[in-house]
Design a protein around this motif. Sequence first.
Motif, short mmCIF file in Angstrom:
data_model
loop_
_atom_site.label_atom_id
_atom_site.label_comp_id
_atom_site.label_asym_id
_atom_site.label_seq_id
_atom_site.Cartn_x
_atom_site.Cartn_y
_atom_site.Cartn_z
N GLU A 1 -5.64 4.40 6.39
CA GLU A 1 -5.82 3.02 5.95
C GLU A 1 -5.77 2.06 7.14
O GLU A 1 -6.62 1.20 7.32
CB GLU A 1 -4.69 2.70 4.96
CG GLU A 1 -4.72 1.31 4.38
CD GLU A 1 -5.72 1.20 3.24
OE1 GLU A 1 -6.00 0.07 2.86
OE2 GLU A 1 -6.21 2.25 2.75
N GLU B 1 2.30 1.71 -3.43
CA GLU B 1 1.25 2.15 -4.37
C GLU B 1 0.94 3.65 -4.17
O GLU B 1 0.88 4.41 -5.15
CB GLU B 1 0.01 1.30 -4.06
CG GLU B 1 -1.20 1.51 -4.92
CD GLU B 1 -2.39 0.82 -4.25
OE1 GLU B 1 -3.42 1.49 -4.10
OE2 GLU B 1 -2.28 -0.37 -3.85
N LYS C 1 0.84 -1.20 0.00
CA LYS C 1 0.00 0.00 0.00
C LYS C 1 0.88 1.25 0.00
O LYS C 1 0.61 2.22 -0.71
CB LYS C 1 -0.90 -0.04 1.25
CG LYS C 1 -1.87 1.09 1.33
CD LYS C 1 -3.04 0.86 0.39
CE LYS C 1 -3.80 2.16 0.17
NZ LYS C 1 -4.83 2.04 -0.85
#
Length: 390
Positions: A134, A102, A99
């Motif tokens: 997140e 990304e 993550k």
Amino acid sequence: LIPMSEIASNADQLFPFPIFNSLRQKTPVRYDEARSCWDVFRYEDVHYILKNPKLFSSERGSGTLQGSILTMDPPRHTKMRNLVNKAFTPKAVKDLKNKIEEVTLYLLDQVNEKGTMDLVHNLAGPLPVIIIAELLGVPAKDRDLFKTYSDVLVAGAKDNSNEAFQRMAQKRKEGSEFIKEYFKKIILERKVNPEEDLISLLLAAKIDGEKLTEEEVLSFCVLLLVAGNETTTNLITNAVRYMTEDKNIQEQARTNLPLIPKLVEETLRFYPPIQAIGRVTKEQVKVGGKTIQKGEQVICWVASANRDEQKFAEPDRFTLERKLNPHLSFGFGIHFCLGAPLARLEAEVALVTLLSTFAKLEGVKGTELEAIPSPFVFGVKRLPLKFTRQ
Ligand code: HEM
């Protein structure tokens, strides 16, 4: 707390280390009348204070962080820390690596064509906020709102004036009320419908059959925002700032990416995102030969301890060759930074991605950097960069 009179100008705030070196030699432990506190500059003394929570308390009266583990002493701290450790595991952090990659690539994509960016605004600022959102389980639709208010929580004063500090305090209070209301809603939702996020884990974690109250989960969420965002932003920014000041190190790192973890550790030592840690004496104590009465504020200057020649060889040299690097930038002992693995991972991924996307990173000529005017935080407000693509 106001800044020390010795470090008042922007130039000194950008590079306070010669002043720390001189204070450490001349007055390793001293009382400052103007700020009504003790300053401690040597590694050995800072280490001693952080290692002894029985003599030096973390409890502080007021502010956003009241009631959080950061401002708690044992035995309560021990219990709460064990509980949050259960949710904030190394595995939970490692699972975020993809993550983080990304998000970093996405953020760099926005500036790739331009050839210039402000590292703080374009990468180092947003990355930690998106990742913590997140981890906590903030719904994607609320990300922008969440970022606006978490920025308010850590926003610094505009300058060193009293009015600016008061305005900042007022804005922080409003921001913190908003974000608390926001988290209260999510906590209630997760109580009924748990998901795979940190808030749900925190609500479920048990020690000796005991759980965290909703209020405790709430103050932990706020702590993560306040303790984790600006610090990580400054770690990434300080590392890139150093690489624009030392082309050799930039080349060494770019041509040998496995050295990046060392670059991160040396940045933490050399340009620490948190330059000072505060404590209050619980009884009369002796530090470095000086007697300090009970109830006094003691400021441990990590930025000075990290450059103590008694502890580090060639302390004013930035090098990727240190075998041991026992800097105190994440603190030491029972309050050692809970988020250290996450901060290290975010910085490593951000720097590897930056160095492998861009062939050369340079500061922009003619722009003087502006230091964040805070006695505790070490960083710059903006870091304008020029780059060429690989
Ligand atoms: C504690 C620094 C990132 C969460 C601390 C302390 C320091 C520190 C110095 C100890 C304070 C004291 O002893 O009073 C940093 C730096 C970071 C960073 C330099 C980035 C480079 C993070 C992140 C998180 C986090 C990303 C979470 C997402 C915490 C928490 C504590 C803490 C919860 C309190 C631990 C306790 O009291 O037991 N941090 N931090 N930090 N940090 Fe960090």
